[in-house]
Write an enzyme that holds these catalytic residues in place. Structure first.
Site, PDB file in Angstrom:
ATOM      1  N   THR A 297      -1.284  -6.475   5.809  1.00 44.70           N
ATOM      2  CA  THR A 297      -2.644  -6.984   6.011  1.00 44.70           C
ATOM      3  C   THR A 297      -3.451  -6.876   4.734  1.00 44.70           C
ATOM      4  O   THR A 297      -3.193  -6.003   3.898  1.00 44.70           O
ATOM      5  CB  THR A 297      -3.435  -6.144   7.041  1.00 44.70           C
ATOM      6  OG1 THR A 297      -3.553  -4.801   6.526  1.00 44.70           O
ATOM      7  CG2 THR A 297      -2.789  -6.144   8.397  1.00 44.70           C
ATOM      8  N   ASP A 298      -4.427  -7.741   4.588  1.00 45.68           N
ATOM      9  CA  ASP A 298      -5.466  -7.437   3.628  1.00 45.68           C
ATOM     10  C   ASP A 298      -6.183  -6.210   4.202  1.00 45.68           C
ATOM     11  O   ASP A 298      -6.036  -5.890   5.390  1.00 45.68           O
ATOM     12  CB  ASP A 298      -6.427  -8.633   3.464  1.00 45.68           C
ATOM     13  CG  ASP A 298      -7.126  -8.595   2.113  1.00 45.68           C
ATOM     14  OD1 ASP A 298      -7.251  -7.498   1.525  1.00 45.68           O
ATOM     15  OD2 ASP A 298      -7.556  -9.668   1.635  1.00 45.68           O
ATOM     16  N   TRP A 299      -6.942  -5.513   3.358  1.00 47.56           N
ATOM     17  CA  TRP A 299      -7.501  -4.221   3.798  1.00 47.56           C
ATOM     18  C   TRP A 299      -8.436  -4.371   5.013  1.00 47.56           C
ATOM     19  O   TRP A 299      -9.427  -5.066   4.940  1.00 47.56           O
ATOM     20  CB  TRP A 299      -8.193  -3.542   2.620  1.00 47.56           C
ATOM     21  CG  TRP A 299      -7.327  -2.483   2.009  1.00 47.56           C
ATOM     22  CD1 TRP A 299      -7.693  -1.183   1.761  1.00 47.56           C
ATOM     23  CD2 TRP A 299      -5.960  -2.589   1.597  1.00 47.56           C
ATOM     24  NE1 TRP A 299      -6.618  -0.494   1.245  1.00 47.56           N
ATOM     25  CE2 TRP A 299      -5.545  -1.317   1.133  1.00 47.56           C
ATOM     26  CE3 TRP A 299      -5.009  -3.606   1.599  1.00 47.56           C
ATOM     27  CZ2 TRP A 299      -4.256  -1.059   0.669  1.00 47.56           C
ATOM     28  CZ3 TRP A 299      -3.722  -3.351   1.138  1.00 47.56           C
ATOM     29  CH2 TRP A 299      -3.373  -2.105   0.685  1.00 47.56           C
ATOM     30  N   ARG A 300      -8.046  -3.722   6.091  1.00 49.09           N
ATOM     31  CA  ARG A 300      -8.810  -3.760   7.342  1.00 49.09           C
ATOM     32  C   ARG A 300      -8.873  -5.166   7.960  1.00 49.09           C
ATOM     33  O   ARG A 300      -9.842  -5.521   8.614  1.00 49.09           O
ATOM     34  CB  ARG A 300     -10.232  -3.213   7.143  1.00 49.09           C
ATOM     35  CG  ARG A 300     -10.272  -1.701   7.050  1.00 49.09           C
ATOM     36  CD  ARG A 300     -11.616  -1.165   6.615  1.00 49.09           C
ATOM     37  NE  ARG A 300     -11.708  -1.207   5.161  1.00 49.09           N
ATOM     38  CZ  ARG A 300     -11.221  -0.270   4.355  1.00 49.09           C
ATOM     39  NH1 ARG A 300     -10.618   0.789   4.836  1.00 49.09           N
ATOM     40  NH2 ARG A 300     -11.325  -0.394   3.056  1.00 49.09           N
ATOM     41  N   ALA A 301      -7.809  -5.944   7.757  1.00 50.87           N
ATOM     42  CA  ALA A 301      -7.788  -7.298   8.330  1.00 50.87           C
ATOM     43  C   ALA A 301      -7.092  -7.325   9.683  1.00 50.87           C
ATOM     44  O   ALA A 301      -6.918  -8.391  10.260  1.00 50.87           O
ATOM     45  CB  ALA A 301      -7.104  -8.271   7.375  1.00 50.87           C
TER      46      ALA A 301
END
Ligand code: NAG
Ligand code: NAG
Ligand code: NAG
Ligand code: NAG
Ligand code: NAG
Ligand code: NAG
Ligand code: NAG
Ligand code: NAG
Ligand code: NAG
Ligand code: NAG
Ligand code: NAG
Ligand code: NAG
Length: 800
Positions: A297-301
């Protein structure tokens, strides 16, 4: 469409049921189950090794491979914990696209857009090679065998580099991350991504390819939880044909080149979040393109647990809470098959094996401090052999677009220098005391960098500029902290010291007094960062500064540090403005490169990787991001209804003459193109209209069959050595003339060389939505070779 209305209600939207189909592309079709890694192509051995290791893991160990470990105190942006009993040392995931982020003793390379402007594949591979070497170097060279892992050491290896941005592709002119990508053209972008991967693989570093997919605006890229219902992230809605022919194209090239990781994006795609979209992850990526590596994931996606696991997500960063114990519970109660977790773990470990990281990778990275003040062993990652590559990368990213015999400078005696982007920054480190991105020109707190685009319905946009000093790149997670920054003024001073030139300067007055000078240099910039879109693509403050100098100086040379498109029509026709240079985002050697070019020690060879129009109105709706509006205030929609017609395709289709076209750039010498020949290969003779080959990573392997070759010669007809980026365009079956080949050549005066550019099956095909395959369209195709999109020098046809 009904199901959309239902799901909106289910989420607690206003009572109003949305019935108008025309503004919605709809829902992403479900594609389940998630395909397993199968070990095709180059992956056979690493797949077998990974399977064997996974077979020895407990449920919890497998699960622990899939989410970020809690400590952040090891210099890694993301960290997968070790399995010491089996000799797996963990994974350290680190930014950024132009060097190692968040540490000391590293280099800051030219950023994506400058790489695109270089059009130089060999230089791009070298850049990837040396950049990857720095990731490798942040640790001592000790090979570890199974069981030798020092359990007490929390610092880990840098194994994976968030390096390749082929999305955003620059759909909107004001896109905040356009500078991280190579180009607004998928062909150019795709090949430069492949070359960067090649360089990384030479050093055993996993590349992360991002942001998958349609992450074309920063505005509303993430949900906002401060309203009820919350405002969801923008949904990029695109049809299947455009997806394949434009946005997926460069990802396909990069996957073909072997990228072992890909990062799913923040925003939604057809109303389904990028990291839980089964069509894009299970369908396009893992089935059609046969992806063997893992999706992070992108960060916190990550916004769902079970759903994202089933949709094909393999790793979440950092620890979202959706997985871990909750994932193992869902497996134990039968909601998720354990084979899905096995597949996640196998993909992650196969990537590790693929790059040979099990064989003597450096010891834990003691060279990665967290806080600036923290005492630590110094690990200098900077290889002296990288210096020419850093410099050349800065040089070739410059594009000269106007030159009325002003350049190269000829023994100037008096030079005056203006503009806030000439000197270095007053303050070198700001921020929270960590080695984050904010050093020397990549600052987040500049008052001039106020964000207008976060304000909904805002119509007044004032471009942000980095008024306190030069910039060498944009900001956010794509920025690095190089050891030094060569500012234009530093480099000019050095040159003046050597030549005994008389320099005058004023970097403060918006309308400075100009002494009688042989040349007046004006350095301006535009600021851009992850997290928000640029408010505008020019600014009056800078334009007025340029005009004010030009009124007083008949040899005014403008240099722009532009992390994206920057319009210049307010001054480009001014008779006293004798030269204009787009310097882009050159990295640490910025000033030295500019000055070498201005004096002719180096010769301009960059070409625009995007189009510069005359007026913002030329962009139509593609100037800025789509904002939440109407019925969709809580469910913002961005319909990509222009299809493939972005950048030069769009201007051409709408008959708009640009100021400087795609692929344009001047040189100090001249080139002559000749002897065009267009020939079909044997494979083209009885080629079926559809490919029939098996799928390996990158897609059906015969998509890369070469069906034709385009050959021609180039001669340097001027008096000095120079490089030319020759370009090949064809009239594609999709109804647009598109780039389908390029090569950069270095030629001495009078030297001639030949160029041979292959055209593959995919290059000559269009995406057939009904057949779900690339379809070779037989017939007569126009072939155009030249120095830019508009500057066609040779023309022919290909009968396929
Ligand atoms: C999005 O919706 C369009 C229109 O229905 C469809 O053509 C396309 O395949 C969909 N793409 C994805 C990724 O869901
Ligand atoms: C993945 O492999 C496992 C184990 O061989 C198997 O049970 C499962 O059905 C496979 N999944 C798919 C989608 O093929
Ligand atoms: C898995 O990770 C958790 C922390 O997230 C840790 O407490 C636990 O010991 C790990 N389990 C194994 C088997 O390594
Ligand atoms: C994980 O499960 C716990 C216990 O069921 C629950 O309270 C928590 O909200 C879950 N976490 C997430 C992010 O869903
Ligand atoms: C299984 O576990 C998951 C995750 O904790 C939970 O969301 C789900 O409701 C559970 N299902 C059943 C049938 O217990
Ligand atoms: C930029 O310069 C102005 C004027 O000197 C100053 O007020 C401001 O704090 C500076 N900003 C940064 C980020 O250095
Ligand atoms: C934006 O403008 C629309 C129409 O003018 C209005 O209904 C809406 O409330 C505005 N949104 C915000 C967030 O101000
Ligand atoms: C330009 O200005 C310089 C000095 O200011 C002067 O010497 C020169 O004659 C001018 N050239 C033209 C073409 O006006
Ligand atoms: C620059 O051009 C824009 C658009 O044409 C115009 O609004 C603006 O006033 C111009 N600025 C200057 C300094 O001429
Ligand atoms: C060009 O510069 C000269 C000074 O060198 C000045 O006299 C003249 O007015 C300028 N021309 C314009 C159009 O501003
Ligand atoms: C650039 O051109 C100059 C001549 O003006 C020549 O001396 C020099 O070698 C060239 N530089 C490169 C890097 O080709
Ligand atoms: C730019 O476009 C605007 C709006 O269409 C128009 O008013 C203006 O005259 C244009 N400017 C130029 C320099 O063409």
């Amino acid at each position: 469409m009904k199901s959309i209305a239902l799901s909106l209600c289910a989420l607690g939207a206003s009572a109003k049921v949305i019935t108008d189909d025309s503004i919605f592309y709809g829902q992403s079709p479900p594609v389940y189950p998630s395909p397993n890694i199968t070990g095709t192509g180059d992956w056979a051995e690493s797949y077998t090794k990974a399977q064997a290791l996974v077979a020895q893991l407990t449920l919890e160990e497998k699960s622990n491979l899939t989410f970020g470990a809690s400590t952040t105190d090891n210099g890694c942006a993301g960290w997968i914990q070790a399995i010491p009993r089996l000799g797996f040392p963990g994974l350290c995931l680190v930014d950024a696209g132009n060097g190692v982020r968040t540490t000391d003793l590293v280099n800051g390379y030219a950023a994506g857009l400058s790489v695109g402007a270089s059009w130089n594949r060999e230089l791009t591979t070298q850049r990837g090679h040396y950049m990857a070497g720095e990731f490798r170097a942040k640790g001592a060279n000790v090979a570890l065998g199974p069981g030798e892992y020092p359990q007490s050491d929390t610092r880990l290896y840098i194994y994976l580099h968030f390096t390749i941005v082929v999305g955003p592709l620059g759909r909107i002119a004001r896109g905040g991350r356009n500078w991280e990508g190579f180009s607004h053209d998928p062909y150019l972008s795709g090949l430069l991504a492949a070359d960067t991967i090649k360089g990384h693989h030479q050093r055993g570093i996993i590349t992360s390819l991002k942001h998958f997919i349609l992450n074309e605006q920063e505005t509303n890229r993430n949900p906002f939880a401060n309203t009820t219902p919350q405002v969801e992230a923008v949904s990029s809605n695109v049809d299947d044909k455009t997806m394949h022919e434009l946005y997926l194209w460069p990802f396909q090239d990069a996957l073909k080149a072997g990228s072992a990781n890909i990062m799913c994006s923040y925003q939604r795609i057809n109303n389904s979040y990028g990291c839980a979209n089964s069509k894009t992850l299970n369908g396009l990526l893992k089935t059609e393109l046969g992806f063997q590596g893992f999706v992070v994931t992108d960060w916190r996606a990550q916004h769902s647990g079970v759903a994202s696991a089933l949709a094909g997500l393999d790793m979440t960063m950092p620890d979202s809470g959706y997985w871990g114990k909750n994932l193992t519970t869902a497996i134990q109660n039968g909601t998720i098959p354990e084979s899905r977790l096995d597949d996640m773990a196998t993909r992650i470990l196969a990537a590790w094996y693929l790059l040979g990281q099990d064989e003597g990778f450096p010891k834990p990275g003691v060279g990665m401090p967290y806080a600036i003040t923290e005492p630590h062993t110094r690990v200098d990652a900077r290889d002296p052999a990288a210096r020419p590559i850093l410099f050349q990368g800065a040089v070739e990213g410059h594009v000269l677009v106007k030159n009325n015999r002003a350049l190269p400078l000829r023994d100037p005696q008096v030079i005056s220098v203006f503009g806030y982007s000439a000197p270095g920054y007053k303050q070198s480190v700001v921020g929270d005391g960590t080695y984050s991105a904010w050093k020397l020109g990549a600052q987040s707190t500049n008052p001039e960098q106020q964000v207008a685009s976060k304000v909904y319905n805002s119509t007044v946009f004032i471009e942000t500029i980095a008024i306190n000093g030069t910039i060498i790149m944009g900001g956010g997670s794509g920025a690095t902290t190089p050891g030094y920054v060569s500012s234009p003024f530093d480099a000019l001073n050095q040159r003046a010291m050597k030549d005994n030139t008389d320099l005058f300067w004023d970097f403060v007055d918006p309308a400075p007094q100009v002494p009688a000078s042989d040349a007046c240099l004006v350095f301006i910039n535009a600021w851009s960062s992850e997290g928000y879109d640029r408010p505008a693509v020019y600014d009056d403050y800078s334009d007025n500064l340029v005009l004010s100098v030009a009124e007083q100086c008949n040899n005014t040379i403008v240099v722009i540090h532009n992390p994206g498109v920057r319009l210049v029509d307010n001054f480009s026709d001014h008779p006293n403005i004798t030269a204009i240079v787009y310097a882009h985002t050159p990295g640490q050697d910025s000033g030295a490169a500019t000055v070498a070019l201005l004096y002719g020690d180096e010769n301009f060879s960059g070409k625009l990787p995007y189009t510069v129009p005359k007026n913002v109105s030329d962009y139509g709706p593609l100037l800025g991001p789509d904002l939440p509006e109407g019925d969709y205030l809580n469910y913002p929609q961005s319909d990509f209804s222009e299809g493939i017609f972005i950048d030069y395709r769009g201007f051409e289709a709408r008959n708009i003459t640009p100021r400087y076209e795609f692929g344009y750039g001047l040189s100090y010498t001249t080139f002559e193109y000749d002897s065009l020949s267009v020939g079909k290969t044997k494979k083209a003779e009885d080629a079926d209209i559809y490919p029939s080959g098996p799928i390996e990573q990158g897609g059906q392997i015969d998509l890369w069959d070469v069906l034709a070759n385009v050959e021609f010669t180039i001669k340097n007809t001027g008096k000095i050595t120079g490089k030319e980026a020759a370009q090949l365009y064809i009239d594609t079956p999709s109804g647009a003339r598109q780039l389908r080949g390029f090569e950069k050549l270095s030629l001495k005066p009078d030297e001639t060389d030949s160029v041979k550019l292959p055209l593959t099956r995919r290059d000559l095909s269009e995406w057939d939505v009904a057949a779900q395959r690339w379809k070779l369209v037989k017939g007569s195709i126009g072939v155009y070779v030249g120095a830019s999109f508009k500057d066609v020098r040779l023309q022919g046809t290909l009968d396929i």
